[in-house]
Design a protein around this motif. Sequence first.
Motif, PDB file in Angstrom:
ATOM      1  N   ASN A  44     -38.790 -28.371  61.231  1.00 57.75           N
ATOM      2  CA  ASN A  44     -37.541 -27.884  61.807  1.00 57.75           C
ATOM      3  C   ASN A  44     -36.480 -28.972  61.864  1.00 57.75           C
ATOM      4  O   ASN A  44     -35.314 -28.695  62.070  1.00 57.75           O
ATOM      5  N   GLU A  45     -36.884 -30.225  61.706  1.00 55.60           N
ATOM      6  CA  GLU A  45     -35.951 -31.342  61.761  1.00 55.60           C
ATOM      7  C   GLU A  45     -35.349 -31.575  60.375  1.00 55.60           C
ATOM      8  O   GLU A  45     -36.070 -31.800  59.407  1.00 55.60           O
ATOM      9  N   PRO A  46     -34.020 -31.510  60.251  1.00 52.83           N
ATOM     10  CA  PRO A  46     -33.405 -31.719  58.946  1.00 52.83           C
ATOM     11  C   PRO A  46     -33.619 -33.149  58.463  1.00 52.83           C
ATOM     12  O   PRO A  46     -33.588 -34.090  59.253  1.00 52.83           O
ATOM     13  N   GLY A  47     -33.863 -33.287  57.163  1.00 53.41           N
ATOM     14  CA  GLY A  47     -34.048 -34.611  56.597  1.00 53.41           C
ATOM     15  C   GLY A  47     -34.635 -34.545  55.200  1.00 53.41           C
ATOM     16  O   GLY A  47     -34.802 -33.479  54.615  1.00 53.41           O
ATOM     17  N   ILE A  48     -34.950 -35.709  54.685  1.00 50.90           N
ATOM     18  CA  ILE A  48     -35.503 -35.824  53.335  1.00 50.90           C
ATOM     19  C   ILE A  48     -36.830 -35.079  53.264  1.00 50.90           C
ATOM     20  O   ILE A  48     -37.642 -35.137  54.178  1.00 50.90           O
ATOM     21  N   GLY A  49     -37.036 -34.385  52.173  1.00 45.73           N
ATOM     22  CA  GLY A  49     -38.280 -33.644  51.965  1.00 45.73           C
ATOM     23  C   GLY A  49     -38.166 -32.175  52.310  1.00 45.73           C
ATOM     24  O   GLY A  49     -38.982 -31.374  51.881  1.00 45.73           O
ATOM     25  N   MET A  50     -37.152 -31.808  53.083  1.00 45.63           N
ATOM     26  CA  MET A  50     -36.960 -30.400  53.416  1.00 45.63           C
ATOM     27  C   MET A  50     -36.546 -29.687  52.126  1.00 45.63           C
ATOM     28  O   MET A  50     -35.757 -30.208  51.347  1.00 45.63           O
ATOM     29  N   GLY A  51     -37.098 -28.509  51.884  1.00 42.40           N
ATOM     30  CA  GLY A  51     -36.775 -27.818  50.647  1.00 42.40           C
ATOM     31  C   GLY A  51     -36.994 -26.326  50.729  1.00 42.40           C
ATOM     32  O   GLY A  51     -37.593 -25.816  51.681  1.00 42.40           O
ATOM     33  N   TRP A  52     -36.512 -25.631  49.706  1.00 40.56           N
ATOM     34  CA  TRP A  52     -36.566 -24.181  49.676  1.00 40.56           C
ATOM     35  C   TRP A  52     -36.818 -23.678  48.262  1.00 40.56           C
ATOM     36  O   TRP A  52     -36.404 -24.294  47.282  1.00 40.56           O
ATOM     37  N   ASN A  53     -37.479 -22.540  48.173  1.00 42.92           N
ATOM     38  CA  ASN A  53     -37.533 -21.751  46.950  1.00 42.92           C
ATOM     39  C   ASN A  53     -36.572 -20.592  47.176  1.00 42.92           C
ATOM     40  O   ASN A  53     -36.732 -19.837  48.141  1.00 42.92           O
ATOM     41  N   ILE A  54     -35.591 -20.470  46.311  1.00 43.04           N
ATOM     42  CA  ILE A  54     -34.545 -19.467  46.479  1.00 43.04           C
ATOM     43  C   ILE A  54     -34.577 -18.522  45.289  1.00 43.04           C
ATOM     44  O   ILE A  54     -34.567 -18.956  44.141  1.00 43.04           O
ATOM     45  N   GLY A  55     -34.627 -17.234  45.568  1.00 42.45           N
ATOM     46  CA  GLY A  55     -34.590 -16.214  44.527  1.00 42.45           C
ATOM     47  C   GLY A  55     -33.305 -15.408  44.664  1.00 42.45           C
ATOM     48  O   GLY A  55     -32.898 -15.057  45.772  1.00 42.45           O
ATOM     49  N   PHE A  56     -32.647 -15.147  43.539  1.00 36.23           N
ATOM     50  CA  PHE A  56     -31.388 -14.409  43.566  1.00 36.23           C
ATOM     51  C   PHE A  56     -31.159 -13.740  42.216  1.00 36.23           C
ATOM     52  O   PHE A  56     -31.790 -14.095  41.220  1.00 36.23           O
ATOM     53  N   ASP A  57     -30.293 -12.752  42.203  1.00 39.94           N
ATOM     54  CA  ASP A  57     -29.896 -12.096  40.959  1.00 39.94           C
ATOM     55  C   ASP A  57     -28.578 -12.699  40.497  1.00 39.94           C
ATOM     56  O   ASP A  57     -27.640 -12.840  41.291  1.00 39.94           O
ATOM     57  N   TRP A  58     -28.517 -13.064  39.234  1.00 40.20           N
ATOM     58  CA  TRP A  58     -27.288 -13.582  38.665  1.00 40.20           C
ATOM     59  C   TRP A  58     -27.129 -12.994  37.273  1.00 40.20           C
ATOM     60  O   TRP A  58     -28.039 -13.105  36.448  1.00 40.20           O
ATOM     61  N   ARG A  59     -26.018 -12.323  37.067  1.00 38.06           N
ATOM     62  CA  ARG A  59     -25.733 -11.658  35.803  1.00 38.06           C
ATOM     63  C   ARG A  59     -26.836 -10.675  35.427  1.00 38.06           C
ATOM     64  O   ARG A  59     -27.290 -10.618  34.277  1.00 38.06           O
ATOM     65  N   GLY A  60     -27.322  -9.936  36.429  1.00 39.12           N
ATOM     66  CA  GLY A  60     -28.291  -8.883  36.194  1.00 39.12           C
ATOM     67  C   GLY A  60     -29.718  -9.341  35.968  1.00 39.12           C
ATOM     68  O   GLY A  60     -30.571  -8.552  35.579  1.00 39.12           O
ATOM     69  N   LYS A  61     -29.990 -10.613  36.195  1.00 40.04           N
ATOM     70  CA  LYS A  61     -31.321 -11.141  35.954  1.00 40.04           C
ATOM     71  C   LYS A  61     -31.815 -11.889  37.196  1.00 40.04           C
ATOM     72  O   LYS A  61     -31.048 -12.587  37.849  1.00 40.04           O
ATOM     73  N   ALA A  62     -33.102 -11.730  37.495  1.00 45.54           N
ATOM     74  CA  ALA A  62     -33.687 -12.440  38.633  1.00 45.54           C
ATOM     75  C   ALA A  62     -33.824 -13.917  38.287  1.00 45.54           C
ATOM     76  O   ALA A  62     -34.310 -14.271  37.214  1.00 45.54           O
ATOM     77  N   ARG A  63     -33.378 -14.780  39.188  1.00 44.63           N
ATOM     78  CA  ARG A  63     -33.440 -16.236  38.971  1.00 44.63           C
ATOM     79  C   ARG A  63     -34.184 -16.883  40.132  1.00 44.63           C
ATOM     80  O   ARG A  63     -34.206 -16.365  41.242  1.00 44.63           O
ATOM     81  N   GLN A  64     -34.768 -18.025  39.866  1.00 46.48           N
ATOM     82  CA  GLN A  64     -35.464 -18.820  40.875  1.00 46.48           C
ATOM     83  C   GLN A  64     -34.893 -20.232  40.871  1.00 46.48           C
ATOM     84  O   GLN A  64     -34.646 -20.801  39.811  1.00 46.48           O
ATOM     85  N   LEU A  65     -34.689 -20.788  42.052  1.00 44.17           N
ATOM     86  CA  LEU A  65     -34.172 -22.146  42.201  1.00 44.17           C
ATOM     87  C   LEU A  65     -35.010 -22.852  43.252  1.00 44.17           C
ATOM     88  O   LEU A  65     -35.278 -22.287  44.315  1.00 44.17           O
TER      89      LEU A  65
END
Length: 152
Positions: A44-65
Amino acid sequence: MKFSTRIDTDLPAERLFEVVGNFDALERMVIGRGATVARIDPSNEPGIGMGWNIGFDWRGKARQLRLAVTRFDRPEQMMMTGHSDALDLTVVATVVALTRVKSRLIFETEVRPRNMKARLMLQTAKLGKAQLDRRYQRRIKDFVHQMRNFAR
């Protein structure tokens, strides 16, 4: 391709950094725009190492970041790097104190292609770079405004 903008605010530098580095509010805002967000590091503490897997649609295609915080120097600078199938992404937010009650946010984003298709997409996007720069400036300004509202 690199984008950069400066936004002057009526917030002290420490407060502006807290607003921009409020990852819980950022997650809620991204989810509100229709993306899926899964935190990699449950800290819960912000800092180095914090990360996310983000899924979204862009231009009609599912993307992962996959996005991770790689630098967190409170109250001056924060850096995040991200990787998708086609692109590498670097986001740097730097806070500069102008006075005790005013500060400036320098927000930079660099997008690098990882394959030929992405390279062609970025080359095509460069043709409209001036319009993309204006849109980037407007969206970052809106982002700071929304983050201020979420943080209240």
